[in-house]
Design an enzyme around this catalytic site. Structure first.
Site, PDB file in Angstrom:
ATOM      1  N   GLU A 207       2.313   7.603  -4.451  1.00 55.36           N
ATOM      2  CA  GLU A 207       3.727   7.988  -5.168  1.00 55.36           C
ATOM      3  C   GLU A 207       4.033   7.240  -6.242  1.00 55.36           C
ATOM      4  O   GLU A 207       4.914   6.615  -6.171  1.00 55.36           O
ATOM      5  CB  GLU A 207       4.821   7.817  -3.787  1.00 55.36           C
ATOM      6  CG  GLU A 207       4.383   8.816  -2.769  1.00 55.36           C
ATOM      7  CD  GLU A 207       5.696   9.068  -1.847  1.00 55.36           C
ATOM      8  OE1 GLU A 207       6.637   8.363  -2.020  1.00 55.36           O
ATOM      9  OE2 GLU A 207       5.587   9.960  -1.000  1.00 55.36           O
ATOM     10  N   GLU A 331       0.291  12.977   3.100  1.00 53.62           N
ATOM     11  CA  GLU A 331       1.610  12.590   4.079  1.00 53.62           C
ATOM     12  C   GLU A 331       2.431  14.100   4.115  1.00 53.62           C
ATOM     13  O   GLU A 331       2.754  14.819   3.468  1.00 53.62           O
ATOM     14  CB  GLU A 331       2.480  11.556   3.205  1.00 53.62           C
ATOM     15  CG  GLU A 331       2.013  10.169   3.010  1.00 53.62           C
ATOM     16  CD  GLU A 331       2.869   9.222   2.618  1.00 53.62           C
ATOM     17  OE1 GLU A 331       4.203   9.414   2.648  1.00 53.62           O
ATOM     18  OE2 GLU A 331       2.540   8.304   2.132  1.00 53.62           O
TER      19      GLU A 331
HETATM   20  O1  AHR Z   1       5.638   7.666   5.325  1.00 52.17           O
HETATM   21  C1  AHR Z   1       6.757   6.982   4.891  1.00 52.17           C
HETATM   22  C2  AHR Z   1       6.912   7.011   3.678  1.00 52.17           C
HETATM   23  O2  AHR Z   1       6.837   8.304   2.885  1.00 52.17           O
HETATM   24  C3  AHR Z   1       5.351   6.368   2.792  1.00 52.17           C
HETATM   25  O3  AHR Z   1       5.416   4.923   2.752  1.00 52.17           O
HETATM   26  C4  AHR Z   1       5.751   7.001   1.412  1.00 52.17           C
HETATM   27  O4  AHR Z   1       4.541   7.002   0.654  1.00 52.17           O
HETATM   28  C5  AHR Z   1       6.506   8.096   1.511  1.00 52.17           C
HETATM   29  O5  AHR Z   1       7.680   8.188   0.639  1.00 52.17           O
END
Ligand code: AHR
Length: 533
Positions: A207, A331
């Site tokens: 991110e 994710e």
């Molecule tokens: O999964 C929780 C968080 O969500 C992670 O650390 C981040 O990459 C995302 O914003």
């Protein structure tokens, strides 16, 4: 509201198919499967995992310590190992997430007592009076031992936000160089691991548009190139560049355009990360207490993922015509506003209900449909977090309804995709902003040897669906078995006190000539396995 008022056919073709199937078998829907004409292998890596140094994920969820009274394997929670093996966890992403861009790997090696206590990114999210100081008891050795126990590929996210290319390269050498070559490899051996770790999957930041450095795409692309140019290639790496925030209102297509634009003339990465949360944080929706409109809201937002995948894939193809770069959806999951944490310190942990299990089935069907575009996907996160498979606290441990969907989809991993035509009627459903439309059935099929696996999800909260699966091409099933995950209460969940409230049970399926038929209850995920003649 009954099924007949709920089901509305989408197209005239669907009406024809539906009418024909009703005449023959009184089925609400017919899907046609072509097991004799299988497609690509479904990459097992799309059923992958993720754990981060966050709340109760690593400490307690995974790592209980060698001296714990909780059953463990060298400090790792044994039940976690057993259950992750049971679902064939193909990979594991670590150490973050946002944590990764503040993590310095050298803090997590050497004697446990000698490791420093360090700042954790998540500190600022901790409730007042609680802290997130990182003890570094779980580092790269412990992570690789866990992966070896699971038989899972390690996927390590490197620190771009506050690290350097040199720190990254040293970590790669520490992990992958043979003993007797560079000193870093001898250091690894001195710390107990003579054999190289063989880490192939490396995330180059996380991110980077947000917690990983709040960069613009071109800034990140320039850094990406610096981080990978002198990569110590002890094995063939799979390098994953930071991709978009796919759940943004506009899908964040600008990040993809900007990154690939800035990479013109340079080699594209192997993987391009896409994060897609079914993000309910800005809404009043609750994780464990809801009615039908909130049920459907989650599913409707979840299926937006399909278009996000298609849009980014098309955009990537404009710059990378051969599609060297594949999507890595590292994710994904349903993310609710705070309020249902196991304990306050386990931030981001949520109550996981049948709704999340149904969402999981529909997500996996999307992944399966787009398997050729996706090199890997990782649920966020495996334990004590968003969309978890497990909740754990000390000696207590429970499998959530989501866990069982992973278990039921396991036969698809590494099997060949079976084409299915699915002229499915649509449901008209209540959602937060009024009525919306949702396919009345979600499905995937695959074949391995002579065993056909079909997974079906009925998203309706109150209408059962009778399904006829016709086998095309003259093939027949000799035997068929069914498993169903459902519950009369859409809010059903598993708790430490009632751990088996939601779990799969056997379900009747019938072979009728060239078809397999079953009744799918409301709010259900089903697994049907057929042996083919
Ligand atoms: O999964 C929780 C968080 O969500 C992670 O650390 C981040 O990459 C995302 O914003």
């Amino acid at each position: 509201m009954n099924r007949r008022t709920f089901l509305k056919t989408g197209t005239s073709a669907a009406i024809g198919a539906l009418a024909a199937s009703r005449l023959a078998f009184a089925a609400d829907t017919e899907i046609v499967l072509s097991p004799g004409d299988p497609g690509a292998v479904i990459n097992p890596h799309i059923y992958g995992h993720f754990i981060e140094h966050l709340g109760g994920v690593i400490y307690d969820g995974v790592w209980v310590g060698r001296n714990s009274s909780v059953p463990n394997v060298d400090g790792i929670r044994k039940q976690f190992v057993d259950d992750m093996k049971r679902i064939g966890a193909p990979n594991l992403r670590w150490p973050g997430g946002c944590f990764a861009d503040g993590y310095h790997w050298r803090d997590g090696i050497g004697s446990a007592a000698g490791r420093p206590r360090t700042y954790n990114f998540w500190q600022r999210r901790m409730p007042a009076g609680l802290d997130a100081t990182e003890t570094n008891q779980f580092g790269i050795h412990e992570f690789v031992h866990l992966c070896r126990l699971l038989g899972a590929e390690p996927y390590v996210a490197a620190n771009v936000g506050s690290g350097t290319p040199q720190e990254f390269h040293d970590w790669v050498s520490y992990c992958n160089a043979p003993v007797g070559t560079v000193s870093l490899a001898d250091g690894r051996a001195a710390n107990g691991d003579k054999e190289p770790f063989g880490v192939r999957y490396w995330g180059v930041g996380n991110e980077s548009w947000g917690c990983g450095g709040t960069m613009r795409p071109a800034e990140y692309a320039a850094l990406y190139r610096r981080f990978v140019t002198q990569f110590p290639a002890y094995n063939e790496p799979f390098l994953v560049a930071t991709g978009p925030r796919g759940h943004s209102a506009d899908g964040d297509i600008g990040w993809t355009t900007g990154f690939f634009e800035a990479m013109k003339g340079f080699e594209p990465p192997n993987g391009f990360s896409l994060h897609f949360y079914t993000d309910l944080r800005p809404t009043p929706l609750k994780a464990g207490d809801f009615k039908a409109p909130e049920w459907y809201e989650v599913l409707l937002r979840g299926v937006r993922l399909e278009k996000v995948i298609e849009d980014h894939w098309a955009e990537m193809g404009k710059f990378d015509a051969t599609h060297r770069a594949k999507l890595v959806i590292d994710e994904w999951g349903v993310w609710y506003a705070p309020g249902s944490e196991i304990v306050p310190a386990y931030i981001l942990s949520e109550t996981i209900t049948l709704r999340d299990a149904v969402h999981t089935g529909m997500t996996f069907d999307i992944f399966n449909r787009h398997a050729g575009k996706i090199a890997m996907a990782n649920v966020a996160q495996s334990v004590n977090c968003i969309h978890s498979l497990f909740l754990a606290q000390g000696a207590q441990f429970v499998r959530t309804p989501v866990y069982y969907v992973f278990e039921m989809y396991r036969p698809h991993m590494g099997a060949r995709q079976v084409p299915l035509s699915n002229p499915v009627p649509e449901l008209t459903v209540p959602a937060l902003a009024g009525q919306a439309r949702l396919p009345a059935l979600s499905a995937s099929a695959s074949i391995r040897d002579r065993r056909l696996t079909v997974t079906l999800t009925n998203p309706s909260v109150d209408a059962a669906l009778s399904v006829r699966m016709r086998l095309a091409g003259g093939v027949r099933a000799s035997e068929a078995r069914g498993l169903i995950l459902s519950h009369p209460d859409m809010r059903a969940t598993n708790t430490f006190a009632d751990p088996e409230n939601v779990k799969p049970t056997t379900h009747p399926v019938r072979i009728v000539a060239d078809a397999v038929v079953l009744d799918l209850p409301q709010a259900a995920v089903a697994l049907i396995e057929c042996d083919m003649v």
